[in-house]
Design a protein around this motif. Structure first.
Motif, PDB file in Angstrom:
ATOM      1  N   GLY A 149       4.647 -10.727 -14.752  1.00 44.48           N
ATOM      2  CA  GLY A 149       4.324 -11.802 -13.817  1.00 44.48           C
ATOM      3  C   GLY A 149       4.059 -11.315 -12.416  1.00 44.48           C
ATOM      4  O   GLY A 149       4.414 -11.989 -11.434  1.00 44.48           O
ATOM      5  N   ILE A 150       3.432 -10.150 -12.290  1.00 43.66           N
ATOM      6  CA  ILE A 150       3.125  -9.577 -10.984  1.00 43.66           C
ATOM      7  C   ILE A 150       1.638  -9.759 -10.689  1.00 43.66           C
ATOM      8  O   ILE A 150       0.793  -9.209 -11.414  1.00 43.66           O
ATOM      9  CB  ILE A 150       3.480  -8.079 -10.938  1.00 43.66           C
ATOM     10  CG1 ILE A 150       4.973  -7.878 -11.219  1.00 43.66           C
ATOM     11  CG2 ILE A 150       3.112  -7.472  -9.579  1.00 43.66           C
ATOM     12  CD1 ILE A 150       5.376  -6.427 -11.329  1.00 43.66           C
ATOM     13  N   PRO A 151       1.269 -10.500  -9.656  1.00 44.16           N
ATOM     14  CA  PRO A 151      -0.158 -10.664  -9.324  1.00 44.16           C
ATOM     15  C   PRO A 151      -0.751  -9.331  -8.860  1.00 44.16           C
ATOM     16  O   PRO A 151      -0.218  -8.696  -7.948  1.00 44.16           O
ATOM     17  CB  PRO A 151      -0.142 -11.686  -8.185  1.00 44.16           C
ATOM     18  CG  PRO A 151       1.206 -12.337  -8.263  1.00 44.16           C
ATOM     19  CD  PRO A 151       2.133 -11.291  -8.781  1.00 44.16           C
ATOM     20  N   GLY A 152      -1.830  -8.909  -9.464  1.00 41.30           N
ATOM     21  CA  GLY A 152      -2.446  -7.645  -9.102  1.00 41.30           C
ATOM     22  C   GLY A 152      -2.923  -7.591  -7.665  1.00 41.30           C
ATOM     23  O   GLY A 152      -2.926  -6.527  -7.045  1.00 41.30           O
ATOM     24  N   GLU A 153      -3.281  -8.757  -7.106  1.00 41.58           N
ATOM     25  CA  GLU A 153      -3.846  -8.763  -5.757  1.00 41.58           C
ATOM     26  C   GLU A 153      -2.812  -8.438  -4.676  1.00 41.58           C
ATOM     27  O   GLU A 153      -3.170  -8.147  -3.536  1.00 41.58           O
ATOM     28  CB  GLU A 153      -4.505 -10.101  -5.460  1.00 41.58           C
ATOM     29  CG  GLU A 153      -3.599 -11.306  -5.565  1.00 41.58           C
ATOM     30  CD  GLU A 153      -3.605 -11.921  -6.964  1.00 41.58           C
ATOM     31  OE1 GLU A 153      -3.186 -13.091  -7.083  1.00 41.58           O
ATOM     32  OE2 GLU A 153      -4.046 -11.229  -7.911  1.00 41.58           O
ATOM     33  N   ILE A 154      -1.532  -8.494  -5.004  1.00 41.24           N
ATOM     34  CA  ILE A 154      -0.526  -8.169  -3.984  1.00 41.24           C
ATOM     35  C   ILE A 154      -0.217  -6.677  -3.940  1.00 41.24           C
ATOM     36  O   ILE A 154       0.490  -6.215  -3.040  1.00 41.24           O
ATOM     37  CB  ILE A 154       0.783  -8.954  -4.212  1.00 41.24           C
ATOM     38  CG1 ILE A 154       1.519  -8.398  -5.442  1.00 41.24           C
ATOM     39  CG2 ILE A 154       0.526 -10.435  -4.319  1.00 41.24           C
ATOM     40  CD1 ILE A 154       2.912  -8.974  -5.625  1.00 41.24           C
ATOM     41  N   LEU A 155      -0.745  -5.930  -4.902  1.00 49.66           N
ATOM     42  CA  LEU A 155      -0.468  -4.500  -4.967  1.00 49.66           C
ATOM     43  C   LEU A 155      -1.499  -3.713  -4.164  1.00 49.66           C
ATOM     44  O   LEU A 155      -2.662  -4.109  -4.061  1.00 49.66           O
ATOM     45  CB  LEU A 155      -0.483  -4.027  -6.426  1.00 49.66           C
ATOM     46  CG  LEU A 155       0.587  -4.662  -7.330  1.00 49.66           C
ATOM     47  CD1 LEU A 155       0.392  -4.202  -8.763  1.00 49.66           C
ATOM     48  CD2 LEU A 155       1.985  -4.302  -6.839  1.00 49.66           C
ATOM     49  N   PRO A 156      -1.098  -2.591  -3.590  1.00 52.76           N
ATOM     50  CA  PRO A 156      -2.031  -1.789  -2.789  1.00 52.76           C
ATOM     51  C   PRO A 156      -3.048  -1.059  -3.652  1.00 52.76           C
ATOM     52  O   PRO A 156      -2.846  -0.869  -4.852  1.00 52.76           O
ATOM     53  CB  PRO A 156      -1.107  -0.786  -2.087  1.00 52.76           C
ATOM     54  CG  PRO A 156       0.059  -0.653  -3.014  1.00 52.76           C
ATOM     55  CD  PRO A 156       0.263  -2.009  -3.609  1.00 52.76           C
ATOM     56  N   LYS A 157      -4.133  -0.691  -3.032  1.00 55.21           N
ATOM     57  CA  LYS A 157      -5.147   0.109  -3.718  1.00 55.21           C
ATOM     58  C   LYS A 157      -4.567   1.493  -4.020  1.00 55.21           C
ATOM     59  O   LYS A 157      -3.855   2.067  -3.205  1.00 55.21           O
ATOM     60  CB  LYS A 157      -6.384   0.248  -2.835  1.00 55.21           C
ATOM     61  CG  LYS A 157      -7.467   1.135  -3.411  1.00 55.21           C
ATOM     62  CD  LYS A 157      -8.617   1.289  -2.423  1.00 55.21           C
ATOM     63  CE  LYS A 157      -9.675   2.246  -2.968  1.00 55.21           C
ATOM     64  NZ  LYS A 157     -10.786   2.439  -1.992  1.00 55.21           N
ATOM     65  N   ILE A 158      -4.875   2.004  -5.184  1.00 59.06           N
ATOM     66  CA  ILE A 158      -4.382   3.326  -5.574  1.00 59.06           C
ATOM     67  C   ILE A 158      -5.417   4.381  -5.190  1.00 59.06           C
ATOM     68  O   ILE A 158      -6.598   4.255  -5.519  1.00 59.06           O
ATOM     69  CB  ILE A 158      -4.099   3.385  -7.084  1.00 59.06           C
ATOM     70  CG1 ILE A 158      -3.021   2.358  -7.462  1.00 59.06           C
ATOM     71  CG2 ILE A 158      -3.655   4.780  -7.497  1.00 59.06           C
ATOM     72  CD1 ILE A 158      -2.727   2.300  -8.945  1.00 59.06           C
ATOM     73  N   VAL A 159      -4.970   5.405  -4.480  1.00 60.15           N
ATOM     74  CA  VAL A 159      -5.862   6.476  -4.046  1.00 60.15           C
ATOM     75  C   VAL A 159      -5.317   7.816  -4.529  1.00 60.15           C
ATOM     76  O   VAL A 159      -4.198   7.910  -5.029  1.00 60.15           O
ATOM     77  CB  VAL A 159      -6.018   6.493  -2.508  1.00 60.15           C
ATOM     78  CG1 VAL A 159      -6.660   5.200  -2.025  1.00 60.15           C
ATOM     79  CG2 VAL A 159      -4.667   6.711  -1.826  1.00 60.15           C
ATOM     80  N   SER A 160      -6.109   8.864  -4.362  1.00 56.64           N
ATOM     81  CA  SER A 160      -5.686  10.191  -4.784  1.00 56.64           C
ATOM     82  C   SER A 160      -4.729  10.799  -3.761  1.00 56.64           C
ATOM     83  O   SER A 160      -4.444  10.205  -2.720  1.00 56.64           O
ATOM     84  CB  SER A 160      -6.905  11.105  -4.970  1.00 56.64           C
ATOM     85  OG  SER A 160      -7.406  11.514  -3.711  1.00 56.64           O
ATOM     86  N   ASN A 161      -4.256  11.994  -4.065  1.00 58.26           N
ATOM     87  CA  ASN A 161      -3.294  12.657  -3.178  1.00 58.26           C
ATOM     88  C   ASN A 161      -3.944  13.414  -2.037  1.00 58.26           C
ATOM     89  O   ASN A 161      -3.245  13.892  -1.135  1.00 58.26           O
ATOM     90  CB  ASN A 161      -2.434  13.629  -3.987  1.00 58.26           C
ATOM     91  CG  ASN A 161      -1.706  12.953  -5.126  1.00 58.26           C
ATOM     92  OD1 ASN A 161      -1.989  13.199  -6.288  1.00 58.26           O
ATOM     93  ND2 ASN A 161      -0.782  12.065  -4.792  1.00 58.26           N
ATOM     94  N   ALA A 162      -5.239  13.568  -2.064  1.00 62.95           N
ATOM     95  CA  ALA A 162      -5.909  14.353  -1.026  1.00 62.95           C
ATOM     96  C   ALA A 162      -7.182  13.651  -0.584  1.00 62.95           C
ATOM     97  O   ALA A 162      -8.289  14.033  -0.972  1.00 62.95           O
ATOM     98  CB  ALA A 162      -6.220  15.771  -1.523  1.00 62.95           C
ATOM     99  N   GLU A 163      -7.023  12.638   0.216  1.00 62.16           N
ATOM    100  CA  GLU A 163      -8.157  11.966   0.840  1.00 62.16           C
ATOM    101  C   GLU A 163      -7.674  11.237   2.085  1.00 62.16           C
ATOM    102  O   GLU A 163      -6.487  10.910   2.207  1.00 62.16           O
ATOM    103  CB  GLU A 163      -8.847  11.011  -0.123  1.00 62.16           C
ATOM    104  CG  GLU A 163      -7.988   9.890  -0.664  1.00 62.16           C
ATOM    105  CD  GLU A 163      -8.768   9.028  -1.656  1.00 62.16           C
ATOM    106  OE1 GLU A 163      -9.482   8.110  -1.205  1.00 62.16           O
ATOM    107  OE2 GLU A 163      -8.662   9.277  -2.889  1.00 62.16           O
TER     108      GLU A 163
END
Length: 309
Positions: A51-65
């Motif tokens: 029951g976790i809305p995806g829109e409240i989660l942060p964007k996932i990025v790589s470790n080197a950018e």
């Protein structure tokens, strides 16, 4: 310069916020169990179940950018924020662990990761599948098997603070070196259960094999050995899952407890594999710096992996 410990001759013979504004790093996201390791994004089915809305989660990025800049109000306003990893993943990169190579960090607990390359390996021996690192948005993802030991250096603190056997943590090596072995004493530091690969939250610590011959030096040595036995259990599980012959690999080590030469030699003997300690044992900061420099264009990936030896 790196210091190495090799199994003794006897052992070798025996073994013949807003989604658009904030990002979260893939190595950290993989620990939440909400991320799909293959798609490298939040897992829709898991989010729906919980029951976790995806829109409240942060964007996932790589470790080197580059993920942003230091905001107004800070002394280093405008400086790029680039390259960020979780503690153990940063240590793994700082140790320059390639596919098939493992590292163990010895702190309050012990944390062991094995780089499995571009394949997610599901463990059948009590370990976790995770991401080792991804050095850029278009870079290949390196996955890992991970196992955590709850009590490592904390057992030394227990000797000092609860039993008063030593006055400082650094005293344990000299005390344990007063005897050639534990005299049959074994110590299991399951103060609050056992982590990988056993996952027994009802386990409790024990000291067995005590006789009138036992001294505090034997107990101190048994405490050091308990750290090594636990790491060995995790490494053995990794080799079963990964299918790697232990005699073909090495164990790279870091963390405060690795200044203890007796501990490192014992680890090499019990594991029957070479243990390599870098001259700088705080490799977490080094790994974060590697990722940040790569994202900022200060160096290329070849530079990082040319520093392994």
């Amino acid at each position: 310069m790196k210091l190495s410990w090799w199994p003794s001759a006897q052992q070798r013979q025996f073994q013949n916020h807003e989604r658009k504004t904030f990002g979260r790093l893939r190595t950290s996201c993989s620990q939440t169990m909400l991320m799909n390791l293959k798609t490298l994004d939040w897992d829709p089915a898991t989010l729906k179940t919980l029951g976790i809305p995806g829109e409240i989660l942060p964007k996932i990025v790589s470790n080197a950018e580059v993920i942003g800049n230091v905001a107004t109000g800070w002394p280093i306003k405008g400086v790029q924020i680039s390259g960020c990893l979780g503690d153990q993943h940063a240590a793994m990169l700082g140790q320059v662990c390639r596919k098939g190579e493992a590292k163990s960090t010895y702190g309050t607990g012990a944390f062991i990761l094995l780089n499995t390359g571009d394949k997610v390996i599901k463990s059948n021996h009590g370990l976790l599948s995770t991401i080792a690192y991804k050095l850029g948005s278009k870079a290949q993802t390196n996955y890992a098997l991970e196992g955590s030991v709850a009590i490592a250096g904390a057992a030394v603190q227990w000797l000092r603070d609860n039993l008063g056997i030593i006055s400082s943590a650094s005293d344990i090596e000299a005390m344990a070196s007063q005897v050639e072995n534990t005299g049959g004493v074994y110590f299991v530091p399951a103060f609050n259960g056992l982590f990988a690969p056993w996952w027994r939250d009802n386990a409790r610590g024990i000291v067995i094999g005590i006789t009138r011959y036992t001294t505090k030096a034997h107990i101190a040595r048994a405490v050091l050995e308990s750290m090594c036995f636990q790491v060995k259990d995790v490494v053995d599980s990794m080799q079963k899952d990964y299918g790697n012959d232990k005699n073909d690999g090495v164990l790279r080590v870091d963390g405060g407890a690795t200044i203890n030469n007796l501990l490192m030699q014992t680890q090499a003997d019990l594991s029957a594999m070479p243990v390599i300690r870098p001259s700088d044992i705080e490799t977490t900061a080094r790994g974060a710096a590697f990722a940040a420099g790569l994202a900022a264009g200060i160096w290329k990936e070849d530079f990082i992996f040319d520093t392994a030896e």
